[in-house]
Scaffold this motif. Structure first.
Motif, PDB file in Angstrom:
ATOM      1  N   LYS A 175       0.264  31.247  64.961  1.00 49.70           N
ATOM      2  CA  LYS A 175      -1.108  31.712  65.116  1.00 49.70           C
ATOM      3  C   LYS A 175      -1.962  30.657  65.801  1.00 49.70           C
ATOM      4  CE  LYS A 175      -4.972  33.625  62.469  1.00 49.70           C
ATOM      5  NZ  LYS A 175      -5.444  34.025  61.113  1.00 49.70           N
ATOM      6  N   SER A 176      -1.785  29.393  65.404  1.00 50.70           N
ATOM      7  CA  SER A 176      -2.573  28.319  66.004  1.00 50.70           C
ATOM      8  C   SER A 176      -2.218  28.119  67.467  1.00 50.70           C
ATOM      9  CB  SER A 176      -2.363  27.013  65.226  1.00 50.70           C
ATOM     10  OG  SER A 176      -2.861  27.123  63.914  1.00 50.70           O
ATOM     11  N   MET A 177      -0.924  28.248  67.805  1.00 50.80           N
ATOM     12  CA  MET A 177      -0.516  28.068  69.193  1.00 50.80           C
ATOM     13  C   MET A 177      -1.059  29.202  70.060  1.00 50.80           C
ATOM     14  SD  MET A 177       1.075  25.209  69.376  1.00 50.80           S
ATOM     15  CE  MET A 177       1.707  25.330  71.040  1.00 50.80           C
ATOM     16  N   ILE A 178      -1.074  30.435  69.542  1.00 52.20           N
ATOM     17  CA  ILE A 178      -1.646  31.553  70.299  1.00 52.20           C
ATOM     18  C   ILE A 178      -3.131  31.312  70.550  1.00 52.20           C
ATOM     19  CG2 ILE A 178      -2.168  34.021  70.238  1.00 52.20           C
ATOM     20  CD1 ILE A 178       0.397  34.394  68.585  1.00 52.20           C
ATOM     21  N   GLN A 179      -3.842  30.891  69.518  1.00 54.45           N
ATOM     22  CA  GLN A 179      -5.269  30.611  69.661  1.00 54.45           C
ATOM     23  C   GLN A 179      -5.507  29.459  70.633  1.00 54.45           C
ATOM     24  OE1 GLN A 179      -7.984  32.339  68.368  1.00 54.45           O
ATOM     25  NE2 GLN A 179      -9.010  31.007  69.852  1.00 54.45           N
ATOM     26  N   ALA A 180      -4.619  28.461  70.575  1.00 51.44           N
ATOM     27  CA  ALA A 180      -4.769  27.321  71.475  1.00 51.44           C
ATOM     28  C   ALA A 180      -4.608  27.747  72.924  1.00 51.44           C
ATOM     29  CB  ALA A 180      -3.747  26.237  71.121  1.00 51.44           C
ATOM     30  N   GLY A 181      -3.650  28.629  73.206  1.00 51.18           N
ATOM     31  CA  GLY A 181      -3.467  29.115  74.567  1.00 51.18           C
ATOM     32  C   GLY A 181      -4.654  29.909  75.058  1.00 51.18           C
ATOM     33  N   PHE A 182      -5.204  30.753  74.188  1.00 51.11           N
ATOM     34  CA  PHE A 182      -6.381  31.541  74.560  1.00 51.11           C
ATOM     35  C   PHE A 182      -7.576  30.623  74.839  1.00 51.11           C
ATOM     36  CE2 PHE A 182     -10.011  34.272  74.047  1.00 51.11           C
ATOM     37  CZ  PHE A 182      -9.584  35.520  74.502  1.00 51.11           C
ATOM     38  N   SER A 183      -7.801  29.672  73.934  1.00 48.91           N
ATOM     39  CA  SER A 183      -8.945  28.772  74.080  1.00 48.91           C
ATOM     40  C   SER A 183      -8.808  27.878  75.302  1.00 48.91           C
ATOM     41  CB  SER A 183      -9.106  27.923  72.817  1.00 48.91           C
ATOM     42  OG  SER A 183      -9.327  28.730  71.680  1.00 48.91           O
ATOM     43  N   ALA A 184      -7.571  27.464  75.609  1.00 50.49           N
ATOM     44  CA  ALA A 184      -7.370  26.592  76.766  1.00 50.49           C
ATOM     45  C   ALA A 184      -7.774  27.296  78.055  1.00 50.49           C
ATOM     46  CB  ALA A 184      -5.910  26.141  76.829  1.00 50.49           C
ATOM     47  N   VAL A 185      -7.491  28.597  78.148  1.00 50.52           N
ATOM     48  CA  VAL A 185      -7.921  29.351  79.337  1.00 50.52           C
ATOM     49  C   VAL A 185      -9.443  29.453  79.366  1.00 50.52           C
ATOM     50  CG1 VAL A 185      -7.850  31.601  80.474  1.00 50.52           C
ATOM     51  CG2 VAL A 185      -5.763  30.632  79.499  1.00 50.52           C
ATOM     52  N   GLU A 186     -10.054  29.727  78.226  1.00 54.73           N
ATOM     53  CA  GLU A 186     -11.517  29.806  78.169  1.00 54.73           C
ATOM     54  C   GLU A 186     -12.164  28.514  78.658  1.00 54.73           C
ATOM     55  OE1 GLU A 186     -13.048  32.877  74.797  1.00 54.73           O
ATOM     56  OE2 GLU A 186     -12.351  30.926  74.080  1.00 54.73           O
ATOM     57  N   HIS A 187     -11.628  27.387  78.212  1.00 53.85           N
ATOM     58  CA  HIS A 187     -12.217  26.098  78.587  1.00 53.85           C
ATOM     59  C   HIS A 187     -11.999  25.765  80.060  1.00 53.85           C
ATOM     60  CE1 HIS A 187     -11.758  24.876  74.089  1.00 53.85           C
ATOM     61  NE2 HIS A 187     -12.823  25.639  74.302  1.00 53.85           N
ATOM     62  N   SER A 188     -11.055  26.457  80.701  1.00 52.79           N
ATOM     63  CA  SER A 188     -10.772  26.185  82.118  1.00 52.79           C
ATOM     64  C   SER A 188     -11.392  27.209  83.046  1.00 52.79           C
ATOM     65  CB  SER A 188      -9.247  26.152  82.345  1.00 52.79           C
ATOM     66  OG  SER A 188      -8.626  25.181  81.543  1.00 52.79           O
ATOM     67  N   LEU A 189     -12.172  28.142  82.501  1.00 55.22           N
ATOM     68  CA  LEU A 189     -12.732  29.194  83.347  1.00 55.22           C
ATOM     69  C   LEU A 189     -13.631  28.639  84.445  1.00 55.22           C
ATOM     70  CD1 LEU A 189     -13.557  32.042  80.784  1.00 55.22           C
ATOM     71  CD2 LEU A 189     -11.761  32.017  82.522  1.00 55.22           C
ATOM     72  N   ARG A 190     -14.386  27.570  84.164  1.00 54.13           N
ATOM     73  CA  ARG A 190     -15.291  27.001  85.179  1.00 54.13           C
ATOM     74  C   ARG A 190     -14.526  26.502  86.403  1.00 54.13           C
ATOM     75  NH1 ARG A 190     -19.798  23.473  81.843  1.00 54.13           N
ATOM     76  NH2 ARG A 190     -20.437  25.122  80.395  1.00 54.13           N
ATOM     77  N   GLU A 191     -13.288  26.074  86.176  1.00 58.78           N
ATOM     78  CA  GLU A 191     -12.473  25.621  87.305  1.00 58.78           C
ATOM     79  C   GLU A 191     -11.749  26.776  87.969  1.00 58.78           C
ATOM     80  OE1 GLU A 191     -10.319  21.728  86.577  1.00 58.78           O
ATOM     81  OE2 GLU A 191     -10.650  22.402  84.511  1.00 58.78           O
ATOM     82  N   ILE A 192     -11.321  27.757  87.152  1.00 63.25           N
ATOM     83  CA  ILE A 192     -10.493  28.834  87.680  1.00 63.25           C
ATOM     84  C   ILE A 192     -11.305  29.831  88.493  1.00 63.25           C
ATOM     85  CG2 ILE A 192      -9.037  30.789  87.037  1.00 63.25           C
ATOM     86  CD1 ILE A 192      -8.152  29.209  84.576  1.00 63.25           C
TER      87      ILE A 192
ATOM     88  N   PHE B 108       2.091  29.625  72.956  1.00 63.33           N
ATOM     89  CA  PHE B 108       0.966  29.159  73.770  1.00 63.33           C
ATOM     90  C   PHE B 108       0.796  30.079  74.982  1.00 63.33           C
ATOM     91  CE2 PHE B 108      -1.138  26.496  76.920  1.00 63.33           C
ATOM     92  CZ  PHE B 108      -2.126  25.865  76.167  1.00 63.33           C
ATOM     93  N   HIS B 109       1.923  30.440  75.614  1.00 59.55           N
ATOM     94  CA  HIS B 109       1.872  31.341  76.763  1.00 59.55           C
ATOM     95  C   HIS B 109       1.285  32.692  76.363  1.00 59.55           C
ATOM     96  CE1 HIS B 109       3.834  28.464  79.186  1.00 59.55           C
ATOM     97  NE2 HIS B 109       5.093  28.725  78.852  1.00 59.55           N
ATOM     98  N   LEU B 110       1.635  33.158  75.173  1.00 67.47           N
ATOM     99  CA  LEU B 110       1.138  34.450  74.724  1.00 67.47           C
ATOM    100  C   LEU B 110      -0.385  34.439  74.644  1.00 67.47           C
ATOM    101  CD1 LEU B 110       1.978  37.291  73.670  1.00 67.47           C
ATOM    102  CD2 LEU B 110       1.872  36.328  71.369  1.00 67.47           C
ATOM    103  N   GLY B 111      -0.951  33.402  74.037  1.00 65.85           N
ATOM    104  CA  GLY B 111      -2.407  33.299  73.977  1.00 65.85           C
ATOM    105  C   GLY B 111      -3.023  33.190  75.352  1.00 65.85           C
ATOM    106  N   MET B 112      -2.359  32.466  76.243  1.00 63.50           N
ATOM    107  CA  MET B 112      -2.857  32.323  77.606  1.00 63.50           C
ATOM    108  C   MET B 112      -2.878  33.675  78.326  1.00 63.50           C
ATOM    109  SD  MET B 112      -1.387  32.318  80.906  1.00 63.50           S
ATOM    110  CE  MET B 112       0.310  31.917  80.512  1.00 63.50           C
ATOM    111  N   LEU B 113      -1.842  34.482  78.164  1.00 58.93           N
ATOM    112  CA  LEU B 113      -1.793  35.799  78.808  1.00 58.93           C
ATOM    113  C   LEU B 113      -2.874  36.725  78.250  1.00 58.93           C
ATOM    114  CD1 LEU B 113       2.075  36.371  79.008  1.00 58.93           C
ATOM    115  CD2 LEU B 113       0.523  35.739  80.870  1.00 58.93           C
ATOM    116  N   TYR B 114      -3.064  36.655  76.937  1.00 61.45           N
ATOM    117  CA  TYR B 114      -4.149  37.441  76.344  1.00 61.45           C
ATOM    118  C   TYR B 114      -5.488  37.084  77.006  1.00 61.45           C
ATOM    119  CZ  TYR B 114      -1.905  39.877  72.412  1.00 61.45           C
ATOM    120  OH  TYR B 114      -1.165  40.728  71.642  1.00 61.45           O
ATOM    121  N   ALA B 115      -5.725  35.797  77.236  1.00 62.23           N
ATOM    122  CA  ALA B 115      -6.992  35.365  77.831  1.00 62.23           C
ATOM    123  C   ALA B 115      -7.106  35.810  79.288  1.00 62.23           C
ATOM    124  CB  ALA B 115      -7.120  33.849  77.726  1.00 62.23           C
TER     125      ALA B 115
END
Length: 755
Positions: free
Chosen positions: A295-312, A69-76
């Motif tokens: 693969k799903s956890m990496i995608q989940a981390g990336f998507s979670a950052v995308e969905h939080s961009l309005r706040e970040i 999950f962290h890996l996907g988040m860092l990619y994002a």
């Protein structure tokens, strides 16, 4: 009127841009279009304004599958150029965050995560990991005589009190793998050059460490031996208090709609923490995850950052380019350090380290080779910044106690006992005292083996056999010609040997035998062999006392399975050269003659549950008399002559008795052995063709012989049952293989060779 702060005006501008732009996109376009609009409005601020902005802090915790999950988040974060001013982390988040803050590219981090020594332990809570040993499994010996075995080691504490510890019979490979994985986690950090590029803080159970040592980070991981892992206190990395000057980005790997993993205690801890973190920052957390694959956890981390961009985005300062990455190169060579070992153990342990091995191959080969030896029970690694590798190996005197049995319808049932002491003192010493007793046999067999006396390539052995051997009368009367029967044979043999390993596959052994043997023959008169032949043999009720002396050199090369008959893969070849002298009676000596033997085999598995072995062998013994070679003749008795002839190992059971048809001074052989097997059960067929170069007057078959042996077999560790039929024919009686009544039947328990 009061002046409006510049920061408020800019935030209002950002929000107005978001509202206006989002009104003209479809729902499918919104996720990316809105974020791109926000990102487009962001600019890199001048240094004069940068100091007035909030500080963005990335909080990275642990949990099951959190590294992916962290890996996907860092990619994002890098994809959307979200600036991170500092990192606070614990457990798996600390390892991932430290690598990223050191400047390692995310692609290299992913390669590290997929390393064979890392991938199976990443995201796993192994603090209380157990060994592979099942306490309810019967302690059956791995090899040798069928027996139940217990293994004990002894050690003393600082006060001199002696303790006993039980040990498993097989190497604890999970423990070795955990030690190697821990080293790989350390090495992944130590291979990086320079300091943290992004300020990094480690949270532990009882402290906050800024710019922590790499050892502190590894100690926070939920690995075996880390009782204060960051997985326990706290489960998540969180800000200590809400700070308006800080943009806290908190990464939570567990989705909202998902059953929490771990044991009951861990699940309760997670729920308590998650229920108290609603207003401490921006939470990057998935709502749900389709599955928990990497693969799903990496995608989940990336998507979670995308969905939080309005706040970040409204809270962070501009955008950041993450282009200044460094390549992650592994250590080329480790420097082993054994300072924790006592002087009496140091040289023996050091001999298992191959200085020619480089990279991670060196500690891996060292670990697996040393734990395969009995006196060594535990191993741990601790890496140093300069590449030094502190190695600690548990070395304790070990005692094996085994009780079992073996036998067949040839020599009856026998009970077996063994006590073996293994210890290390400048060299490896194994002292075994074994014995057996049965219906027709008994024996006492002490053995002493010394390794690492010169180097690990050398092995010295000393042994003594005190035995009495005798066939069961029922088998002897049905299967052994009367002229070849013995009442009994006693042995008092001394063995000395030295073996040198040329490399992993090749070895040379020098062996000396000093024997003292006594035979008592069954009284038998032989008539009708050849009325015109002057050599008519008669066995009278008499004893033969012999003293064989043999010096031999044996070269061996092998790769794959070591089993001579039931291998599934590999090959083996042996060459033996020996000089033999047989003394008998009082001051009587036969000729000194040579023994020459070659044998080889190749094994393969055509399918998963089938095995096939093909082999060839030849041997002869002779002495030079004048200009020619002659077969030795030591006795005036055919039974004694056959006893000291070469014995052909044609099938798995051929060594169970001394068949006169398989005794020769010269032979050549081709053999094949194949079977179908599954989970220890198997049906096997052995076949051999033998050409006998010696024209024995007493042989009932001609020089071209065939051996057939169909059998059933079951094997679990040392416990083996082998039962079937055996038949020897020649070219004239080949058709008799169809007549089952002419076959010998047999049953044997255990793999052993008394002759």
């Amino acid at each position: 009127m009061f002046p409006i702060p510049l920061g408020w005006l800019k935030k209002a501008f950002f929000l107005s841009v978001v509202i206006l732009s989002s009104a003209y996109v479809t729902p499918l376009q919104a996720a990316h279009s809105v974020d791109e609009t926000i990102l487009g409005a962001m600019t890199l601020e001048p240094d004069s304004l940068q100091a007035k902005k909030t500080k963005s802090v990335l909080y990275m915790g642990g949990g099951d599958r959190s590294p992916w999950f962290h890996l996907g988040m860092l990619y994002a974060l890098e994809e959307y150029k979200i600036p991170v001013d500092s990192i606070v982390a614990t457990s798996w988040g600390a390892w991932m965050g430290a690598l990223w803050s050191l400047g390692v590219s995310i692609d290299d981090i992913q390669r590290l995560m997929m390393d064979p020594h890392v991938v199976d332990f990443l995201g796993v809570n192994a603090i209380h990991a157990k060994t592979e040993h099942d306490p309810f499994r019967l302690p059956v010996s791995i090899d040798g005589i069928p027996s139940f075995r217990e293994r004990f080691s002894f050690y003393a504490d600082s006060s001199g009190k002696i303790y006993r510890s039980m040990h498993a019979l097989v190497p604890d490979t999970p423990s070795v793998e955990r030690s190697l994985s821990r080293l790989r986690f350390e090495e992944a950090l130590y291979r990086q050059r320079g300091s943290y590029r992004i300020p990094f803080t480690l949270l532990t159970c009882d402290s906050i460490i800024e710019n922590p040592l790499y050892a502190d980070i590894v100690n926070s991981l939920p690995l075996a031996g880390n009782e204060n892992s960051g997985e326990l206190c706290p489960y998540l990395a969180l800000p200590q208090s809400k700070n308006p000057q800080e943009a806290s980005i908190i990464i939570v790997s567990d989705p909202v709609r998902f059953e929490l993993g771990g044991n009951a205690e861990m699940r309760t801890l997670k729920k308590n923490v998650l229920s108290k973190i609603s207003d401490q920052g921006i939470f990057v957390r998935a709502h749900s995850i389709r599955d928990t694959s990497r693969k799903s956890m990496i995608q989940a981390g990336f998507s979670a950052v995308e969905h939080s961009l309005r706040e970040i985005i409204p809270l962070v300062d501009g955008r950041r380019e993450y282009s200044d990455k460094q390549k992650s190169d592994a250590w080329f060579e480790f420097n082993p350090v054994f300072d924790s070992l006592s002087a009496e153990h140091h040289s023996s342990v050091l001999s298992y380290w191959n200085p020619k091995d480089t990279g991670f191959v060196a500690p891996s080969r060292f670990a697996y080779s040393i734990v395969s030896k009995v006196p060594y029970d535990t191993i741990s690694f601790n890496m140093q910044p300069d590449g030094g590798l502190l190695i600690n190996v548990g070395v304790h005197p070990t005692i094996d106690v085994a009780v079992g049995g073996f036998g067949s319808n040839v020599n009856g049932a026998n009970v077996y006992g063994e006590v073996t002491l293994n210890y290390v003192k400048q060299m490896e010493i194994a002292l075994k005292i074994a014995g057996f007793y049965g219906t027709s046999l008994y024996g006492f067999q002490p053995r002493l083996e010394v390794c690492n006396l010169i180097s690990r390539r050398w092995k010295f052995g000393f042994g003594y056999d005190l035995m009495k051997l005798q066939f069961l009368k029922a088998f002897e009367n049905d299967n052994i010609p009367s002229e070849n029967r013995f009442e009994y044979e006693t042995r008092k043999d001394l063995f000395l040997s030295a073996q040198y390993a040329l490399d992993k596959m090749q070895s040379i052994e020098v062996k000396f035998l000093f024997g003292n043997r006594e035979f008592e023959l069954t009284p038998t008169a032989i008539t009708g062999l050849d009325l015109y032949d002057e050599d008519v043999y008669v066995n009278t009720s008499r004893k033969y006392e012999t003293s064989p002396v043999t010096q031999s050199v044996r070269y061996s090369i092998s790769d794959g399975d070591e089993d001579s008959w039931f291998s599934a893969k590999g090959f083996a070849a042996n060459a033996t050269l020996a000089m033999n002298l047989i003394g008998y009676g009082f001051h009587q000596r036969g000729p000194i003659y040579g023994i020459y033997a070659l044998d080889g085999k190749f094994s393969c598995a055509p399918t998963q549950n089938t095995s096939l072995t093909v082999g060839a062998a030849m041997g002869f013994d002779a002495y030079r008399d004048g200009g020619s070679f002659k077969f030795p003749k030591n006795f005036d008795n055919m039974a004694m002559e056959d006893r000291y002839r070469l014995h052909v190992a044609a099938t798995p059971l051929s060594g169970e008795w001394l068949d006169p048809e398989l005794s020769s001074h010269g032979y050549a052989m081709l053999r094949m052995n194949g079977g179908v097997h599954r989970k220890g059960f198997g049906a096997w067929l052995s076949f051999a063709y033998i050409h006998d170069f010696e024209d024995k007057a007493t042989a009932k078959l001609n020089s071209n012989k065939f051996v057939f042996e169909p059998a059933l077999r079951y094997k679990y560790r040392s416990f083996t049952v082998y039962a079937g039929l055996n038949r020897i024919v020649d070219t004239e009686t080949f058709g008799d293989i169809k007549r089952l009544k002419n076959y010998r039947y047999f049953i044997r328990i255990g793999d052993y060779n008394l002759f």
